[in-house]
Enzyme design. Sequence first.
Site, PDB file in Angstrom:
ATOM      1  N   ASP A  91     -32.546 -11.803  -1.222  1.00 29.94           N
ATOM      2  CA  ASP A  91     -33.727 -12.535  -1.844  1.00 29.94           C
ATOM      3  C   ASP A  91     -33.413 -14.158  -1.340  1.00 29.94           C
ATOM      4  OD1 ASP A  91     -35.736 -13.510  -3.016  1.00 29.94           O
ATOM      5  OD2 ASP A  91     -35.069 -12.929  -5.215  1.00 29.94           O
ATOM      6  N   SER A  92     -34.690 -14.820  -1.273  1.00 27.98           N
ATOM      7  CA  SER A  92     -34.426 -16.218  -0.629  1.00 27.98           C
ATOM      8  C   SER A  92     -34.053 -17.129  -1.423  1.00 27.98           C
ATOM      9  CB  SER A  92     -35.924 -16.403   0.091  1.00 27.98           C
ATOM     10  OG  SER A  92     -36.691 -16.642  -0.937  1.00 27.98           O
ATOM     11  N   GLY A  93     -33.844 -17.045  -2.660  1.00 28.71           N
ATOM     12  CA  GLY A  93     -33.335 -17.855  -3.743  1.00 28.71           C
ATOM     13  C   GLY A  93     -34.673 -18.808  -4.531  1.00 28.71           C
ATOM     14  N   GLY A  94     -35.624 -18.659  -3.968  1.00 35.09           N
ATOM     15  CA  GLY A  94     -37.013 -19.387  -4.539  1.00 35.09           C
ATOM     16  C   GLY A  94     -37.034 -18.817  -6.107  1.00 35.09           C
ATOM     17  N   PHE A  95     -37.156 -17.741  -6.423  1.00 35.19           N
ATOM     18  CA  PHE A  95     -37.157 -17.201  -7.704  1.00 35.19           C
ATOM     19  C   PHE A  95     -36.267 -17.780  -8.522  1.00 35.19           C
ATOM     20  CE2 PHE A  95     -36.436 -14.439 -11.538  1.00 35.19           C
ATOM     21  CZ  PHE A  95     -37.871 -14.409 -11.911  1.00 35.19           C
ATOM     22  N   ASP A 145     -40.444 -18.556  -0.990  1.00 35.10           N
ATOM     23  CA  ASP A 145     -41.604 -18.655  -1.416  1.00 35.10           C
ATOM     24  C   ASP A 145     -41.421 -19.230  -3.001  1.00 35.10           C
ATOM     25  OD1 ASP A 145     -40.476 -16.425  -2.671  1.00 35.10           O
ATOM     26  OD2 ASP A 145     -42.136 -15.580  -2.982  1.00 35.10           O
ATOM     27  N   GLN A 188     -48.298 -13.443  -2.279  1.00 37.08           N
ATOM     28  CA  GLN A 188     -48.536 -13.923  -3.533  1.00 37.08           C
ATOM     29  C   GLN A 188     -50.079 -14.010  -3.778  1.00 37.08           C
ATOM     30  OE1 GLN A 188     -46.124 -14.583  -5.535  1.00 37.08           O
ATOM     31  NE2 GLN A 188     -44.275 -14.732  -4.725  1.00 37.08           N
ATOM     32  N   GLY A 215     -44.554 -11.974  -7.312  1.00 39.73           N
ATOM     33  CA  GLY A 215     -45.094 -12.415  -8.370  1.00 39.73           C
ATOM     34  C   GLY A 215     -45.602 -11.618  -9.360  1.00 39.73           C
ATOM     35  N   ASP A 265     -36.343  -3.196  -6.168  1.00 40.07           N
ATOM     36  CA  ASP A 265     -35.140  -3.927  -6.795  1.00 40.07           C
ATOM     37  C   ASP A 265     -35.237  -4.247  -8.444  1.00 40.07           C
ATOM     38  OD1 ASP A 265     -34.331  -7.047  -7.052  1.00 40.07           O
ATOM     39  OD2 ASP A 265     -36.340  -6.335  -5.969  1.00 40.07           O
ATOM     40  N   CYS A 303     -27.907  15.650 -14.321  1.00 41.57           N
ATOM     41  CA  CYS A 303     -27.207  14.528 -13.669  1.00 41.57           C
ATOM     42  C   CYS A 303     -25.930  14.941 -13.318  1.00 41.57           C
ATOM     43  CB  CYS A 303     -27.251  13.346 -14.334  1.00 41.57           C
ATOM     44  SG  CYS A 303     -26.409  11.960 -13.407  1.00 41.57           S
ATOM     45  N   CYS A 308     -21.779  11.975 -16.274  1.00 39.69           N
ATOM     46  CA  CYS A 308     -22.153  13.077 -17.036  1.00 39.69           C
ATOM     47  C   CYS A 308     -21.496  14.438 -16.725  1.00 39.69           C
ATOM     48  CB  CYS A 308     -23.774  13.104 -16.263  1.00 39.69           C
ATOM     49  SG  CYS A 308     -24.949  12.048 -16.718  1.00 39.69           S
ATOM     50  N   HIS A 334     -23.990   5.700 -13.960  1.00 38.75           N
ATOM     51  CA  HIS A 334     -25.148   6.902 -14.533  1.00 38.75           C
ATOM     52  C   HIS A 334     -26.667   6.277 -14.216  1.00 38.75           C
ATOM     53  CE1 HIS A 334     -27.749   9.787 -16.377  1.00 38.75           C
ATOM     54  NE2 HIS A 334     -28.281   8.650 -17.126  1.00 38.75           N
TER      55      HIS A 334
END
Length: 372
Positions: A91-95, A145, A188, A215, A265, A303, A308, A334
């Site tokens: 991730d670019s770091g903007g958030f 962004d 966006q 967004g 993600d 599972c 499990c 799990h």
Amino acid sequence: MSFSFDLLGQDGAARAGMLHTAHGDVPTPTFMAVGTAGTVKAMTADAVRATGAKIVLGNTYHLMLRPGAERVARLGGLHKMMDWPGPILTDSGGFQVMSLAKLRKMDETGVTFRSHIDGSAHHLTPERSMEIQYLLDATITMVLDECTKFPATHEEAAKSMRLSTRWAKRSRDAFVARDGYGQFGIVQGNVYKDLREESAAALRELNFEGYAIGGLAVGEGQEMMYAMLDITAPLLPTGKPRYLMGVGTPDDLLGSVARGVDMFDCVMPTRAGRTARGFTSHGVFNLRNARFIDDGTPLDENCGCLCCTRHTRAYLHHLFRAQEILGPMLLTMHNLTYYQRLMQDGRVAILAGNYDEYCQATRAGWEEAKHG
């Protein structure tokens, strides 16, 4: 090895594909385990691999602050550092700048902020974000962004989206193209149809290797998120991967795949694993609940993960009550396995042409337990 995406099958808007990268192939739809600071919390790399994960996510903001991108590069890159030779998306770091940093100030050049760790000053530009991700050796680089707040007026959303578009062009210009590596643009526009259309059109012109939808899942609710996906996904190139950022619950994933999304993600399965919540084919269980104290059954009989197959709900309950670190480790393993299986079984259903039936059966399992 060129970076490419093969669309292998569709069932309605749902897609099954194969993403080819310098660090390996990724069947889609896929869920990316979040390894923000160079580690998936409470998991070894072998444990992450055992869940079925093919690709993980790292974060520019956190890694630039600690241990530093240049240091990671000197130590051989993020793949070597993490013991993860497979694909890594960063991730670019903007958030994170917008949500975590202190005293941030944004202008046309980028974002000036103070670290949430030690208060040190930094200036993150599109060019610097691309440089950091290059130093990390990210397989997939995200453009810088601004994630628009919610709610936002049309005017606010338009101003933010157009700034992100200009940053996307600068990010594209600064990206160092290499065989098997790719860069994704981020659509966006908040919850406004015309802005989503404008953003997607501008990003298509830049011919990214893949496209993200940003967004969303920021408070607008599932119904509105789906409405934006219905608008946005068809605007993106058919032959390139589509990534919905930061989403979400198992139900969110099922509905988003149905709308044409390939990649996801979210911190939800790992965070839930550390707080005693387990995602299962029978819904979500809180393992601290007293009803599990004598429950000798597996967490999820469907599972095959280590949690499990070797341990019981009663043992998990004990571990969390005793505050033993093994509890979060087992439950995180799990939960990530469950998310991987959800996507893998969804892929099989898409290729078989019965994705709707798969979703109905999966949701029926959750509901049956809820009312049972």
